[in-house]
Design a protein around this motif. Structure first.
Motif, PDB file in Angstrom:
ATOM      1  N   ALA A  17       0.839  -1.196   0.000  1.00 58.98           N
ATOM      2  CA  ALA A  17       0.000   0.000   0.000  1.00 58.98           C
ATOM      3  C   ALA A  17       0.875   1.248   0.000  1.00 58.98           C
ATOM      4  O   ALA A  17       1.876   1.303   0.692  1.00 58.98           O
ATOM      5  N   SER A  18       0.501   2.221  -0.779  1.00 61.87           N
ATOM      6  CA  SER A  18       1.220   3.481  -0.825  1.00 61.87           C
ATOM      7  C   SER A  18       0.595   4.456   0.158  1.00 61.87           C
ATOM      8  O   SER A  18      -0.599   4.413   0.406  1.00 61.87           O
ATOM      9  N   ALA A  19       1.426   5.321   0.679  1.00 58.09           N
ATOM     10  CA  ALA A  19       0.892   6.379   1.542  1.00 58.09           C
ATOM     11  C   ALA A  19       0.027   7.281   0.688  1.00 58.09           C
ATOM     12  O   ALA A  19       0.323   7.525  -0.477  1.00 58.09           O
ATOM     13  N   GLN A  20      -1.060   7.796   1.254  1.00 54.38           N
ATOM     14  CA  GLN A  20      -1.992   8.596   0.470  1.00 54.38           C
ATOM     15  C   GLN A  20      -1.338   9.860  -0.080  1.00 54.38           C
ATOM     16  O   GLN A  20      -1.742  10.364  -1.112  1.00 54.38           O
ATOM     17  N   SER A  21      -0.325  10.377   0.588  1.00 59.45           N
ATOM     18  CA  SER A  21       0.313  11.598   0.135  1.00 59.45           C
ATOM     19  C   SER A  21       1.316  11.346  -0.986  1.00 59.45           C
ATOM     20  O   SER A  21       1.780  12.277  -1.620  1.00 59.45           O
ATOM     21  N   THR A  22       1.650  10.078  -1.254  1.00 57.48           N
ATOM     22  CA  THR A  22       2.601   9.744  -2.296  1.00 57.48           C
ATOM     23  C   THR A  22       1.870   9.603  -3.623  1.00 57.48           C
ATOM     24  O   THR A  22       0.888   8.879  -3.707  1.00 57.48           O
ATOM     25  N   PRO A  23       2.357  10.313  -4.654  1.00 63.75           N
ATOM     26  CA  PRO A  23       1.701  10.151  -5.959  1.00 63.75           C
ATOM     27  C   PRO A  23       1.878   8.727  -6.459  1.00 63.75           C
ATOM     28  O   PRO A  23       2.856   8.058  -6.130  1.00 63.75           O
ATOM     29  N   PRO A  24       0.921   8.242  -7.245  1.00 62.10           N
ATOM     30  CA  PRO A  24       1.022   6.870  -7.749  1.00 62.10           C
ATOM     31  C   PRO A  24       2.279   6.703  -8.596  1.00 62.10           C
ATOM     32  O   PRO A  24       2.671   7.609  -9.326  1.00 62.10           O
ATOM     33  N   ASP A  25       2.889   5.547  -8.499  1.00 67.03           N
ATOM     34  CA  ASP A  25       4.081   5.229  -9.280  1.00 67.03           C
ATOM     35  C   ASP A  25       3.623   4.634 -10.606  1.00 67.03           C
ATOM     36  O   ASP A  25       3.108   3.518 -10.640  1.00 67.03           O
ATOM     37  N   ASP A  26       3.807   5.376 -11.664  1.00 68.05           N
ATOM     38  CA  ASP A  26       3.369   4.893 -12.970  1.00 68.05           C
ATOM     39  C   ASP A  26       4.538   4.420 -13.834  1.00 68.05           C
ATOM     40  O   ASP A  26       4.406   4.288 -15.041  1.00 68.05           O
ATOM     41  N   ALA A  27       5.672   4.123 -13.215  1.00 62.47           N
ATOM     42  CA  ALA A  27       6.850   3.716 -13.980  1.00 62.47           C
ATOM     43  C   ALA A  27       6.592   2.445 -14.797  1.00 62.47           C
ATOM     44  O   ALA A  27       7.016   2.351 -15.952  1.00 62.47           O
ATOM     45  N   LEU A  28       5.901   1.487 -14.216  1.00 63.54           N
ATOM     46  CA  LEU A  28       5.593   0.258 -14.953  1.00 63.54           C
ATOM     47  C   LEU A  28       4.647   0.557 -16.108  1.00 63.54           C
ATOM     48  O   LEU A  28       4.842   0.077 -17.231  1.00 63.54           O
ATOM     49  N   TYR A  29       3.626   1.357 -15.837  1.00 64.40           N
ATOM     50  CA  TYR A  29       2.682   1.766 -16.883  1.00 64.40           C
ATOM     51  C   TYR A  29       3.437   2.418 -18.043  1.00 64.40           C
ATOM     52  O   TYR A  29       3.203   2.092 -19.215  1.00 64.40           O
ATOM     53  N   GLN A  30       4.352   3.305 -17.735  1.00 67.74           N
ATOM     54  CA  GLN A  30       5.140   3.977 -18.771  1.00 67.74           C
ATOM     55  C   GLN A  30       6.045   2.987 -19.504  1.00 67.74           C
ATOM     56  O   GLN A  30       6.180   3.057 -20.728  1.00 67.74           O
ATOM     57  N   ALA A  31       6.641   2.040 -18.756  1.00 58.10           N
ATOM     58  CA  ALA A  31       7.522   1.043 -19.372  1.00 58.10           C
ATOM     59  C   ALA A  31       6.754   0.138 -20.336  1.00 58.10           C
ATOM     60  O   ALA A  31       7.333  -0.394 -21.290  1.00 58.10           O
ATOM     61  N   LEU A  32       5.456  -0.028 -20.085  1.00 60.23           N
ATOM     62  CA  LEU A  32       4.608  -0.834 -20.972  1.00 60.23           C
ATOM     63  C   LEU A  32       4.092  -0.029 -22.165  1.00 60.23           C
ATOM     64  O   LEU A  32       3.372  -0.562 -23.004  1.00 60.23           O
ATOM     65  N   GLY A  33       4.440   1.244 -22.220  1.00 61.04           N
ATOM     66  CA  GLY A  33       4.023   2.089 -23.347  1.00 61.04           C
ATOM     67  C   GLY A  33       2.731   2.824 -23.116  1.00 61.04           C
ATOM     68  O   GLY A  33       2.101   3.283 -24.076  1.00 61.04           O
ATOM     69  N   GLY A  34       2.299   2.908 -21.842  1.00 59.64           N
ATOM     70  CA  GLY A  34       1.045   3.607 -21.541  1.00 59.64           C
ATOM     71  C   GLY A  34      -0.136   2.874 -22.161  1.00 59.64           C
ATOM     72  O   GLY A  34      -0.054   1.697 -22.522  1.00 59.64           O
ATOM     73  N   THR A  35      -1.221   3.584 -22.321  1.00 64.05           N
ATOM     74  CA  THR A  35      -2.424   2.971 -22.885  1.00 64.05           C
ATOM     75  C   THR A  35      -2.206   2.476 -24.322  1.00 64.05           C
ATOM     76  O   THR A  35      -2.659   1.381 -24.655  1.00 64.05           O
ATOM     77  N   PRO A  36      -1.484   3.219 -25.162  1.00 66.83           N
ATOM     78  CA  PRO A  36      -1.243   2.681 -26.513  1.00 66.83           C
ATOM     79  C   PRO A  36      -0.457   1.356 -26.485  1.00 66.83           C
ATOM     80  O   PRO A  36      -0.761   0.434 -27.239  1.00 66.83           O
ATOM     81  N   GLY A  37       0.525   1.256 -25.598  1.00 67.06           N
ATOM     82  CA  GLY A  37       1.301   0.021 -25.484  1.00 67.06           C
ATOM     83  C   GLY A  37       0.461  -1.134 -24.970  1.00 67.06           C
ATOM     84  O   GLY A  37       0.577  -2.264 -25.455  1.00 67.06           O
ATOM     85  N   LEU A  38      -0.391  -0.852 -23.988  1.00 67.01           N
ATOM     86  CA  LEU A  38      -1.264  -1.895 -23.453  1.00 67.01           C
ATOM     87  C   LEU A  38      -2.295  -2.335 -24.497  1.00 67.01           C
ATOM     88  O   LEU A  38      -2.617  -3.517 -24.590  1.00 67.01           O
ATOM     89  N   THR A  39      -2.784  -1.403 -25.267  1.00 64.68           N
ATOM     90  CA  THR A  39      -3.738  -1.735 -26.334  1.00 64.68           C
ATOM     91  C   THR A  39      -3.070  -2.633 -27.375  1.00 64.68           C
ATOM     92  O   THR A  39      -3.642  -3.643 -27.805  1.00 64.68           O
ATOM     93  N   LYS A  40      -1.848  -2.296 -27.745  1.00 61.73           N
ATOM     94  CA  LYS A  40      -1.100  -3.119 -28.701  1.00 61.73           C
ATOM     95  C   LYS A  40      -0.856  -4.515 -28.119  1.00 61.73           C
ATOM     96  O   LYS A  40      -0.984  -5.518 -28.834  1.00 61.73           O
ATOM     97  N   LEU A  41      -0.525  -4.576 -26.833  1.00 58.42           N
ATOM     98  CA  LEU A  41      -0.321  -5.869 -26.183  1.00 58.42           C
ATOM     99  C   LEU A  41      -1.596  -6.699 -26.227  1.00 58.42           C
ATOM    100  O   LEU A  41      -1.569  -7.889 -26.548  1.00 58.42           O
ATOM    101  N   MET A  42      -2.738  -6.074 -25.935  1.00 61.53           N
ATOM    102  CA  MET A  42      -4.006  -6.815 -25.938  1.00 61.53           C
ATOM    103  C   MET A  42      -4.434  -7.200 -27.346  1.00 61.53           C
ATOM    104  O   MET A  42      -5.100  -8.225 -27.531  1.00 61.53           O
ATOM    105  N   ASP A  43      -4.041  -6.411 -28.346  1.00 56.55           N
ATOM    106  CA  ASP A  43      -4.316  -6.779 -29.741  1.00 56.55           C
ATOM    107  C   ASP A  43      -3.645  -8.103 -30.087  1.00 56.55           C
ATOM    108  O   ASP A  43      -4.142  -8.864 -30.927  1.00 56.55           O
ATOM    109  N   ASP A  44      -2.528  -8.392 -29.448  1.00 56.58           N
ATOM    110  CA  ASP A  44      -1.821  -9.652 -29.661  1.00 56.58           C
ATOM    111  C   ASP A  44      -2.334 -10.736 -28.710  1.00 56.58           C
ATOM    112  O   ASP A  44      -2.536 -11.885 -29.105  1.00 56.58           O
ATOM    113  N   PHE A  45      -2.564 -10.372 -27.456  1.00 58.65           N
ATOM    114  CA  PHE A  45      -2.910 -11.316 -26.396  1.00 58.65           C
ATOM    115  C   PHE A  45      -4.292 -11.949 -26.578  1.00 58.65           C
ATOM    116  O   PHE A  45      -4.442 -13.174 -26.480  1.00 58.65           O
ATOM    117  N   VAL A  46      -5.301 -11.166 -26.844  1.00 55.68           N
ATOM    118  CA  VAL A  46      -6.674 -11.687 -26.917  1.00 55.68           C
ATOM    119  C   VAL A  46      -6.819 -12.737 -28.017  1.00 55.68           C
ATOM    120  O   VAL A  46      -7.382 -13.816 -27.756  1.00 55.68           O
TER     121      VAL A  46
END
Length: 143
Positions: A17-46
């Protein structure tokens, strides 16, 4: 299979759990290419899910476009993105599906194939799988 075992063993301490005052860590999200990267991944995965003979039966009555959207949103949230997942809980959505551990492991293998195909680095794959792995408690419901 070795990657799966490493990933699942790492998952035990992956979610904190993160402390409420700490902004969310989106490093993994960014490493996956954000929403466009996740969409591309799901285009292959599904399509791989529906083609894999070990688990295809679970998706034969599924509206694949909706599944893809839900997976993009869910992976976005899990990886630290600012998306909102509005789907059912994993426990509710899988309650009647009689999913075994071997089925869950097959799905993870298919996801790893898709991540490899998309060129997602091994360390990023492991970070994502470690965050997803605790879901097995709500998805696997049959011995």
């Amino acid at each position: 299979m070795k990657r799966l075992l490493i990933t699942l063993s790492c998952a035990l301490g992956a979610l904190t759990a993160s402390a409420q005052s700490t902004p969310p860590d989106d490093a993994l999200y960014q490493a996956l290419g954000g929403t466009p990267g996740l969409t591309k991944l799901m285009d292959d995965f599904v399509p791989r899910l529906t083609a894999d003979p070990r688990i295809a039966e679970f998706f034969k009555e599924t509206k694949l476009s909706e599944l893809k959207k839900q997976l993009v949103d869910q992976f976005c949230v899990v990886s630290g993105g600012s998306c909102i997942y509005e789907g059912e809980t994993m426990k509710n959505s899988h309650a009647e599906m009689k999913i075994r551990k071997s089925d869950f492991n097959a799905l993870v293998e298919v996801l790893q194939q898709s991540m490899d195909q998309q060129g997602i680095p091994f360390t990023v794959q492991n970070r994502l799988l470690a965050r997803l792995a605790p879901m097995h408690r709500d998805i696997v419901n049959t011995r």
